[in-house]
Design a protein around this motif. Structure first.
Motif, PDB file in Angstrom:
ATOM      1  N   HIS A 104      50.058  32.859  34.547  1.00  0.00           N
ATOM      2  CA  HIS A 104      49.794  34.257  35.240  1.00  0.00           C
ATOM      3  C   HIS A 104      48.489  34.464  35.978  1.00  0.00           C
ATOM      4  N   SER A 105      47.514  33.920  35.333  1.00  0.00           N
ATOM      5  CA  SER A 105      46.197  34.166  36.186  1.00  0.00           C
ATOM      6  C   SER A 105      46.155  33.322  37.442  1.00  0.00           C
ATOM      7  N   THR A 106      46.774  31.963  37.087  1.00  0.00           N
ATOM      8  CA  THR A 106      46.821  31.090  38.412  1.00  0.00           C
ATOM      9  C   THR A 106      47.845  31.869  39.633  1.00  0.00           C
ATOM     10  N   LEU A 107      48.830  32.398  39.315  1.00  0.00           N
ATOM     11  CA  LEU A 107      49.553  33.040  40.141  1.00  0.00           C
ATOM     12  C   LEU A 107      49.092  34.287  40.949  1.00  0.00           C
ATOM     13  N   ILE A 108      48.275  35.367  40.055  1.00  0.00           N
ATOM     14  CA  ILE A 108      47.753  36.470  40.921  1.00  0.00           C
ATOM     15  C   ILE A 108      46.593  36.262  41.636  1.00  0.00           C
ATOM     16  N   ALA A 109      45.981  35.120  41.168  1.00  0.00           N
ATOM     17  CA  ALA A 109      44.745  34.676  42.208  1.00  0.00           C
ATOM     18  C   ALA A 109      45.067  34.102  43.389  1.00  0.00           C
ATOM     19  N   ALA A 110      46.214  33.119  43.227  1.00  0.00           N
ATOM     20  CA  ALA A 110      46.723  32.583  44.459  1.00  0.00           C
ATOM     21  C   ALA A 110      47.279  33.705  45.327  1.00  0.00           C
ATOM     22  N   VAL A 111      47.970  34.573  44.752  1.00  0.00           N
ATOM     23  CA  VAL A 111      48.467  35.543  45.720  1.00  0.00           C
ATOM     24  C   VAL A 111      47.526  36.373  46.436  1.00  0.00           C
ATOM     25  N   TRP A 112      46.306  36.774  45.661  1.00  0.00           N
ATOM     26  CA  TRP A 112      45.281  37.456  46.319  1.00  0.00           C
ATOM     27  C   TRP A 112      44.503  36.506  47.398  1.00  0.00           C
ATOM     28  N   ALA A 113      44.245  35.301  46.865  1.00  0.00           N
ATOM     29  CA  ALA A 113      43.386  34.481  48.068  1.00  0.00           C
ATOM     30  C   ALA A 113      44.492  34.080  49.258  1.00  0.00           C
ATOM     31  N   TYR A 114      45.669  34.226  49.119  1.00  0.00           N
ATOM     32  CA  TYR A 114      46.706  34.009  50.211  1.00  0.00           C
ATOM     33  C   TYR A 114      46.790  35.239  50.936  1.00  0.00           C
ATOM     34  N   LEU A 115      47.051  36.398  50.565  1.00  0.00           N
ATOM     35  CA  LEU A 115      47.266  37.737  51.092  1.00  0.00           C
ATOM     36  C   LEU A 115      46.250  38.430  51.673  1.00  0.00           C
ATOM     37  N   HIS A 116      44.863  38.478  51.176  1.00  0.00           N
ATOM     38  CA  HIS A 116      43.835  39.319  51.239  1.00  0.00           C
ATOM     39  C   HIS A 116      43.419  39.234  52.877  1.00  0.00           C
ATOM     40  N   LYS A 117      43.734  38.388  53.537  1.00  0.00           N
ATOM     41  CA  LYS A 117      43.467  38.282  55.028  1.00  0.00           C
ATOM     42  C   LYS A 117      44.441  39.127  55.494  1.00  0.00           C
ATOM     43  N   LEU A 119      46.063  42.107  54.370  1.00  0.00           N
ATOM     44  CA  LEU A 119      46.272  43.205  53.745  1.00  0.00           C
ATOM     45  C   LEU A 119      44.914  44.150  54.253  1.00  0.00           C
ATOM     46  N   GLY A 120      45.126  45.430  54.205  1.00  0.00           N
ATOM     47  CA  GLY A 120      44.146  46.462  54.485  1.00  0.00           C
ATOM     48  C   GLY A 120      43.114  46.522  53.236  1.00  0.00           C
ATOM     49  N   LYS A 121      42.172  47.132  53.527  1.00  0.00           N
ATOM     50  CA  LYS A 121      41.001  47.090  52.709  1.00  0.00           C
ATOM     51  C   LYS A 121      41.448  47.715  51.194  1.00  0.00           C
ATOM     52  N   ILE A 122      41.939  48.747  51.142  1.00  0.00           N
ATOM     53  CA  ILE A 122      42.532  49.502  49.976  1.00  0.00           C
ATOM     54  C   ILE A 122      43.601  48.546  49.305  1.00  0.00           C
ATOM     55  N   ALA A 123      44.517  48.079  50.003  1.00  0.00           N
ATOM     56  CA  ALA A 123      45.684  47.149  49.441  1.00  0.00           C
ATOM     57  C   ALA A 123      45.011  45.898  48.722  1.00  0.00           C
ATOM     58  N   GLY A 124      43.819  45.479  49.564  1.00  0.00           N
ATOM     59  CA  GLY A 124      43.296  44.064  49.370  1.00  0.00           C
ATOM     60  C   GLY A 124      42.551  44.304  48.005  1.00  0.00           C
ATOM     61  N   PHE A 125      41.814  45.633  47.801  1.00  0.00           N
ATOM     62  CA  PHE A 125      40.800  45.545  46.728  1.00  0.00           C
ATOM     63  C   PHE A 125      41.772  45.925  45.481  1.00  0.00           C
ATOM     64  N   VAL A 126      43.059  46.589  45.468  1.00  0.00           N
ATOM     65  CA  VAL A 126      43.815  46.968  44.468  1.00  0.00           C
ATOM     66  C   VAL A 126      44.228  45.272  43.910  1.00  0.00           C
ATOM     67  N   LEU A 127      44.624  44.685  44.757  1.00  0.00           N
ATOM     68  CA  LEU A 127      45.163  43.425  44.358  1.00  0.00           C
ATOM     69  C   LEU A 127      44.221  42.477  44.048  1.00  0.00           C
ATOM     70  N   LEU A 128      42.841  42.522  44.346  1.00  0.00           N
ATOM     71  CA  LEU A 128      41.516  42.041  43.687  1.00  0.00           C
ATOM     72  C   LEU A 128      41.400  42.298  42.504  1.00  0.00           C
ATOM     73  N   LEU A 129      41.462  43.583  42.100  1.00  0.00           N
ATOM     74  CA  LEU A 129      41.576  43.992  40.773  1.00  0.00           C
ATOM     75  C   LEU A 129      42.297  43.472  39.972  1.00  0.00           C
ATOM     76  N   ALA A 130      43.527  43.371  40.387  1.00  0.00           N
ATOM     77  CA  ALA A 130      44.748  42.813  39.488  1.00  0.00           C
ATOM     78  C   ALA A 130      44.288  41.521  39.096  1.00  0.00           C
ATOM     79  N   VAL A 131      43.415  40.734  39.632  1.00  0.00           N
ATOM     80  CA  VAL A 131      43.262  39.274  39.296  1.00  0.00           C
ATOM     81  C   VAL A 131      42.546  39.481  37.610  1.00  0.00           C
TER      82      VAL A 131
END
Length: 299
Positions: A104-117, A119-131
């Motif tokens: 689970h930690s591997t997947l959510i970190a991979a999703v953030w690392a791939y998507l953060h570029k 996403l907007g600032k708010i969505a990117g921060f929310v996804l980062l917080l999810a890690v």
């Protein structure tokens, strides 16, 4: 090596679980689903149904290759999970009995690392917080040790950034895929799927992914193109897709029980066929029928 840090792991896990309040348990159960591959498969499928084919394909790649990476390391290290005799084990992980690293930690970190570029600032921060929240939820639920989730985050970041680099490399080089490259991509995905099957022993997950990829590449082969759907039309399309998916999965649900819906069923040929058909329906069946039948009537 892992045995050297397990005593410290055990102390940290006991300390964390010792300060957990009762209301945090249902919250952890909800948060942990954010790192479940089934959630991101659903999101990738929805993107595909709304006509965002490339985004869907690359997100599905994140699910596939993070699962492969975590599965290989789990198999190689073969570290047992926290014992229910010593810790409060609330959830059960149906991938394998191995603990290191956290899938689970591997997947959510991979999703953030791939998507953060993208996403907007708010969505990117929310996804980062999810890690860290997903990682913490795995400790609260007693299915992992602290070193498992830390290793999973590091591994996931590597997978996500590698896939992001690959996509940007392809885009900036104006790469034109050929039949040979398509064939190599299909072979690579099939090999990755087999690795997931071997190391995670999760037939439904492998079947959905392979069914999706078969349908996706078949659409490319016949030159099929989707248009990006407006919200109202897209929601009708999603409703049709959900009904079709339900009908495809109905036999295995009736046969094996509702637990298979969470991509956690036992390894059976029936489950593989049903979930593979569901993946194919999602990537090929619905888009093709929608364009040929529904959209044709509107023209």
């Amino acid at each position: 090596m892992i045995e050297l840090i397990r005593p410290l792991d055990a102390q940290l896990l006991s300390a964390i679980q010792g300060i957990v309040l009762p209301w945090a348990i249902p919250l952890a159960l909800a948060v942990t689903f954010v790192g479940n591959p089934s959630l991101w498969i659903i999101i990738a499928v929805l993107l595909h149904w709304f006509g965002w084919d490339d985004e869907s394909f690359y997100l599905m790649n994140v699910v596939l290759f993070s699962s492969v990476a975590a599965g290989i390391v789990k198999f190689a290290v073969a570290a047992p999970r926290p014992s229910a005799e010593k810790f409060t084990v609330i959830a059960k992980d149906f991938y394998t009995g191995w603990s290191f690293p956290s899938g689970h930690s591997t997947l959510i970190a991979a999703v953030w690392a791939y998507l953060h570029k993208y996403l907007g600032k708010i969505a990117g921060f929310v996804l980062l917080l999810a890690v860290p929240l997903v990682a913490l939820s795995r400790l609260v639920l007693g299915v992992h040790f602290p070193s498992d989730v830390v290793a999973g985050i590091i591994l996931g970041l590597g997978v996500g950034y590698a896939l992001l680099w690959l996509r940007q490399k392809v885009r900036h080089s104006h790469f034109k895929p050929s039949k040979v490259m398509d064939s190599l991509a299909i072979a690579g995905i099939l090999i990755a799927g087999l690795l997931v099957l071997v190391f995670l022993q999760n037939i439904p997950l492998v079947a959905v992914l392979l069914g999706y990829y078969v349908g996706f590449f078949l659409l490319k082969e016949i030159g099929f193109e989707q248009k990006k759907e407006e919200l109202a039309t897209g929601l009708w399309k999603v409703a049709a897709g959900c009904i079709g998916t339900g009908l495809v999965l109905l036999p295995i649900v009736l046969f094996s029980g509702f637990g298979v819906i969470a991509l956690h069923s036992e390894t059976t040929a029936a489950a593989f066929v049903s979930f593979g058909a569901a993946g194919f329906w999602a990537s090929f069946g619905l888009p093709w029928l929608w364009k040929k039948l529904i959209m044709k009537k509107e023209q």
